[in-house]
Write an enzyme that holds these catalytic residues in place. Structure first.
Site, PDB file in Angstrom:
ATOM      1  N   ASP A 113     -20.875 -44.262 -14.001  1.00 34.45           N
ATOM      2  CA  ASP A 113     -20.234 -45.554 -14.242  1.00 34.45           C
ATOM      3  C   ASP A 113     -19.009 -45.677 -13.355  1.00 34.45           C
ATOM      4  O   ASP A 113     -17.944 -45.164 -13.679  1.00 34.45           O
ATOM      5  CB  ASP A 113     -19.845 -45.697 -15.724  1.00 34.45           C
ATOM      6  CG  ASP A 113     -19.384 -47.105 -16.030  1.00 34.45           C
ATOM      7  OD1 ASP A 113     -19.249 -47.905 -15.081  1.00 34.45           O
ATOM      8  OD2 ASP A 113     -19.165 -47.402 -17.215  1.00 34.45           O
ATOM      9  N   CYS A 152     -17.185 -55.112 -13.602  1.00 28.85           N
ATOM     10  CA  CYS A 152     -18.124 -53.995 -13.619  1.00 28.85           C
ATOM     11  C   CYS A 152     -19.316 -54.208 -12.691  1.00 28.85           C
ATOM     12  O   CYS A 152     -19.771 -53.293 -12.010  1.00 28.85           O
ATOM     13  CB  CYS A 152     -18.589 -53.718 -15.024  1.00 28.85           C
ATOM     14  SG  CYS A 152     -19.313 -55.146 -15.814  1.00 28.85           S
ATOM     15  N   HIS A 183     -21.959 -55.062 -19.857  1.00 32.69           N
ATOM     16  CA  HIS A 183     -21.504 -54.108 -18.854  1.00 32.69           C
ATOM     17  C   HIS A 183     -22.640 -53.836 -17.878  1.00 32.69           C
ATOM     18  O   HIS A 183     -23.816 -54.073 -18.184  1.00 32.69           O
ATOM     19  CB  HIS A 183     -21.086 -52.804 -19.565  1.00 32.69           C
ATOM     20  CG  HIS A 183     -20.329 -51.866 -18.690  1.00 32.69           C
ATOM     21  ND1 HIS A 183     -19.210 -52.245 -17.993  1.00 32.69           N
ATOM     22  CD2 HIS A 183     -20.517 -50.545 -18.405  1.00 32.69           C
ATOM     23  CE1 HIS A 183     -18.748 -51.215 -17.327  1.00 32.69           C
ATOM     24  NE2 HIS A 183     -19.523 -50.154 -17.547  1.00 32.69           N
TER      25      HIS A 183
END
Lengths: 328, 709
Positions: free
Chosen positions: B511, B451, B495
């Site tokens: 995202d 991520c 994250h």
């Protein structure tokens, strides 16, 4: 001032736990206070509490509160360990001054609970420990230095327990009305030379055959040889001639033999010689002011002699016979 | 008339006189107890303390045993002094100090062990026992979890038993009995303890203390280089739990914001203002070139134009595990009323002090609010900042794309996300190491990343186009427990994502990971890594790996819930919680009511315990023969002929024989047998002759035999 407080406390105690041969331990008679260890434990608990406060640590709070709760629970357990016992004074051993006199005391569980590590003592350095299971009855001897001749009253017996955690001490002072007879302390000494009593005054006659001592009226069974026939012819009285044999070889332990010694010393000397004679299996008699004991031997005779010595010059004990626990 | 069960001969009637009580020596039983106590108390510390303390423990233990056996003597004074100096020196070498908490604990343990060599009388034994209580507490400072607490209570039982053992009559070796007494006392103390725990008013810390330091900081750090979060994802440790008052929002809305990283230095993303970390300590409203960065009061008043409150509010409580960091986690646009928690200009939460203990805070979030619709100049500058060098390929690529979409930000974003989605990008925990032009390499060559790679690359691309953008680090998702309405967030839920500023919309969350691995957002990390199989690779026994096995998972969830409740209601029961509880309980709080509740509760419990402890009777224990005979008497009573109190067996037999003549012979045998067992001196309890006769009696009593007259 101190004696004043002591006296006051003694009176208060007499009212609260009056003397009795049998005492049942209940809340009226049991005192309970933390021991030094207990105070230290409280201190530790406080320290843990402050650690918990400063570190904001919930589990440490738990531990601190656990210690506090344990202390509270311990109060109940310590009390319960002593309560419910019935204390009875049974008898006391007979010893000489300077020896340890043992009082035999019976403990009985009345309430159906075990009693662990019960300590009994008169003096804190002579402790007897006893444990009972539920419904049990047990006897235990508690010893104390016999310090004084005659009827010896040991005062109040302390019964205490620190069980289970030693944080608290539950105790009571009971007066079981016990008393012990304490003989004088035997002190070795040479027996004065004149001790074999041969002078007239010291003689006791016993019927014998050697010397004629007098006449007495005839009793059936008297030998015909001893009837004073001459007298019978004169007066029609049937008399028997009496003869005596000297018992000079028997031992007389006499107060007067130890002239010059103090009263206690005399008693100690006499006591010593009584024991010596008994040991060597010889008859002996005892003569002290107001009391004369015929020569004899054996444990009973010894006991009589020693009792006479023990009680010489002692007033009657303060308790009525029968109520007392010892055997005189 | 019956003889009571005879006691073991070792104890019965044994009394002894102690001439001296001043120095009562330690009996063998107590020594066993003290050894056990020490071992139990030391055990949990062993993993943390230097190894030489363990060696010291073994040496002292062995020495003590030799002393007890009479082979060795107590150590000489100089040796003891040497040992003490050695322990202090060792501690100093290990910790560089002898006063801190950790060094203090080690010194305490050494004292505790060396006392073994000095323990001569009962008073020393007390000291060892009392020191144990303290050592236990130091252990609790490090861990208060359920297993640790359970262990502590087990240890407390043993310590209590050790105290009991010290006061039992010497010579009795009944460990089981002692342990039972200890356990009973412990159990009786528990209700009182709970009452005190609830009702004793809590104080704040009186003086400041050093808290046990964790080995490492956990959670998201204050700077991020791609690859950092992958490390974090290897751990299944709990990060925090959040309990919602209403329903839990959908999984793809659970973006727990931790810190905002807007400054790029080389490959590393940082907070724009490093001072924010220290803000808590300065305590004042931190400002950057005249612009306040933090507020300890209501931010809607402080920055009235920054946030446009919209939509429904979410109310939830977070219990955060210690992180040693200042920042806290919350959903977007949090509002908080807690003097110790501030709100930054980026609308993240920050605590005054690093979170060293588990912390609980209540938050109200407005997830659909608009933030910074009018972006202040200084903030814009901060979020478009980019070094002019490096990653030339990326720059050309971005420039071309930006021109293609006619410089429309929304389209630009969509195209980039499409690019991530359509090109062969992989979501992996094991990305390759990247070189100097890392964004170039990632975007065109390796295309494998976690991520953090996607988020930082995305923000990089935005900034090339001059669109304000920033990286947000925090957690995403979490395990939902719908029955109890809480979400459990673990370290592997860490994250990173992006926020882009758009005209009229303000900051919008984007995202990029969702374009590459949508299952990460929907179903969590495990699903996203299913193919690779790298989920919690290094912890093969982690219960979370066995999610698919039904009963293990249920067990795990139950345990989690228990732990959650433990934390929420026990460990976090502090001043505030207590006040809240009091207010609930009493209506309005008053000291008078509190005293009444505390006193009344204590009184009631003590009275109940007192009745139990003082008035409970134990039944008389008869010997086995008597027990059998009493059974026989019971049979007789059923026949209508009851044995009278004090009636002799012989007399009772006569009456019984008249009453039930058919059983006459049998009753005769039973009675004879019993009388033999009870009164014949040849039959001693425990001997074989007695046992044989007893078996016979047992048989007889069990089967009444009818015989013709």
């Amino acid at each position: 001032m101190r004696t004043l407080i002591k006296n006051y406390f003694g009176r208060w105690l007499d009212q609260r736990i009056p003397p009795s041969t049998t005492i049942f331990l209940n809340q009226k008679r049991i005192f309970i206070l933390p021991t030094r260890t207990g105070y230290f434990f409280i201190l530790i608990g406080l320290a843990v509490f402050f650690a918990a406060v400063n570190y904001e640590n919930s589990m440490s709070f738990m531990v601190a509160f656990f210690l506090a709760s344990l202390f509270l629970v311990c109060i109940l357990h310590t009390y319960a360990n002593l309560a419910g016992l019935e204390i009875t004074a049974l008898y006391a051993s007979k010893v000489h001054v300077g020896d340890d006199v043992g009082f035999t005391i019976q403990l009985q569980d009345i309430v159906g609970k075990p009693h662990e590590s019960i300590r009994l003592f008169w003096q804190p350095y002579q402790v007897s420990t006893v444990s009972l299971i539920a419904h049990e009855k047990k006897s235990v001897s508690v010893f104390l230095l016999a310090s004084q001749r005659g009827y010896f009253r040991p005062g109040r017996l302390c019964i205490e327990t620190h069980y289970p955690l030693g944080l608290l001490r539950a105790w009571t002072w009971v007066d079981l009305n016990s008393q012990a007879l304490i003989y004088p302390k035997p002190i070795a000494c040479p027996l004065p030379a004149c001790h074999i009593a041969s002078s007239e005054g010291d003689t006791l006659a016993k019927e014998g055959v050697e010397d004629f001592t007098g006449l007495r009226s005839y009793q059936p069974g008297d030998g015909l040889r001893h009837i004073a026939w001459k007298h019978f012819w004169k007066s029609d009285d049937l008399l028997t001639k009496q003869f005596s044999a000297y018992t000079d070889m028997r031992l007389w332990l006499d107060w007067e033999q130890f002239a010059g010694a103090s009263i206690e010393e005399r008693l100690s000397f006499l006591c010593y010689w009584c024991l010596q004679c008994e040991q060597h299996q010889r008859d002996y008699g005892l003569r002290i002011p107001n009391i004369t004991l015929e020569p004899a031997r054996g444990p009973q005779h010894l006991a009589r002699c020693l009792t006479a010595l023990a009680l010489f010059g002692v007033n009657q004990p303060g308790i009525t016979p029968g109520k007392g626990t010892d055997n005189v | 008339m019956f003889r009571q069960k005879s006691k073991p001969s070792s104890q019965s009637g044994k009394t002894h006189n102690q001439r001296t009580i001043a120095v009562a020596s330690i009996p063998r039983t107590s020594l066993i107890w003290l050894f056990t106590t020490q071992a139990l108390v030391l055990l949990p510390h062993l993993l943390r303390i230097p190894y030489w303390v363990g060696i010291l423990a073994v040496v002292c233990g062995c020495w003590r045993i030799m002393i007890f056996n009479g082979r060795w003597s107590y150590p000489a004074r100089w040796l003891k002094a040497l040992l003490v100096i050695g322990a202090v020196t060792g501690t100093f070498l290990n910790y560089g100090t002898i006063v801190g908490l950790e060094a203090g604990v080690v010194l305490l343990l050494c004292t505790f062990l060396l006392k073994l060599l000095e323990m001569k009388n009962q008073r020393d034994a007390y000291l060892v026992v009392f020191l144990s209580y303290f050592v236990i507490v130091t252990q609790l400072l490090y861990s208060q979890a359920i297993p640790s607490a359970a262990y502590t209570f087990f240890t407390l039982v043993v310590i209590t038993s050790a105290l009991v053992g010290l006061h039992q009559q010497q010579g009795t070796l009944e460990l089981k009995k002692t342990l039972r007494k200890g356990a009973v006392m412990m159990l009786q103390a528990v209700p009182l303890m709970v009452l005190l725990f609830i009702f004793i008013p809590r104080l704040g810390p009186i003086w400041s203390v050093e808290l046990p330091s964790q080995k490492a900081r956990s959670g998201v750090s204050d700077q991020m280089t791609p690859g950092d979060i992958a490390e974090l994802s290897k751990s299944d440790a709990l990060a925090f739990r959040a309990t919602f008052t209403d329903t839990i929002p959908p999984q793809n809305q659970l973006y727990w914001r931790g810190i905002v990283l807007s400054e790029l230095m080389g490959r590393t993303w940082r907070q724009a203002s490093r001072e924010l970390t220290l803000a808590g300590r300065t305590g004042q409203d931190l400002k950057l070139s005249g612009n306040p960065l933090i507020t300890w009061r209501d931010q809607f008043q402080r920055w009235p134009n920054a946030v446009k409150k919209q939509g429904q509010a979410l109310n939830y409580t977070v219990i955060l595990e210690p992180t040693q960091q200042n920042w806290l986690y919350a959903l977007a646009v949090p509002q908080i009323s807690n003097v110790d928690i501030g709100v930054t200009r980026d609308f993240t939460l920050i605590a005054r002090e690093p979170v060293r203990l588990r912390q609980q805070y209540k938050v109200r979030s407005y997830p659909s609010s608009l933030v910074d619709v009018e972006l202040p100049h200084w903030l814009r500058r901060q979020n478009v900042q980019l070094s002019a060098f490096g990653n030339p390929k990326t720059r050309t690529f971005a420039q071309q794309l930006w021109d293609d979409v006619e410089q429309k930000p929304q389209l630009y974003i969509d195209r980039i996300l499409q690019y991530f989605n359509r090109q062969p990008f992989y979501y992996t925990l094991k990305p390759p190491t990247l070189g100097f032009n890392s964004v170039d390499e990632f975007l065109f060559t390796s295309r494998r990343g976690f991520c953090a790679h996607y988020a930082s690359t995305f923000v990089y691309l935005m900034r090339i186009a001059g669109i304000p953008a920033r990286v947000i680090a925090g957690y995403q998702g979490g395990e939902r427990n719908t029955t109890n309405n809480y979400v459990q967030v673990r370290q592997f839920d860490a994250h990173a994502w992006a926020e882009v500023w758009l005209e009229d919309k303000g900051w919008v969350r984007v995202d990029p990971t969702a374009s590459v691995a949508p299952e990460r957002i929907q179903d969590g990390l495990e699903a996203a890594l299913a193919e690779e199989g790298s989920f919690l690779e290094d912890t093969p026994l982690s219960p979370i790996r066995f999610k698919h096995i039904g009963w293990i998972n249920r067990l795990r969830l139950e345990w989690d819930m228990l732990e959650y409740r433990w934390q929420r209601f026990v460990l976090n029961y502090n001043q505030d919680q207590q006040m809240e509880f009091f207010n609930q309980l009493f209506g309005t709080f008053s000291w008078y009511k509190l005293a009444l509740a505390l006193g009344g509760g204590l009184g009631a419990i003590i009275i109940m315990l007192g009745v139990w402890i003082i008035f409970r009777r134990q039944p008389i224990k008869y010997d086995p023969a008597t027990r059998l005979y009493l059974k026989f008497c019971q049979w007789g009573r059923k026949q209508g002929c009851q044995r009278l109190t004090g009636e002799t067996p012989i007399h009772y037999l006569q009456r019984l024989q008249q009453h039930v003549p058919y059983y006459s012979a049998w009753a005769q045998r039973v009675t004879d047998n019993f009388v033999t067992l009870q009164y014949n001196p040849d039959f001693e309890e425990g001997e074989s002759l007695y046992q044989k006769e007893l078996v016979l009696l047992k048989k007889l009593v069990r089967h009444p035999v009818k015989s013709p007259r």
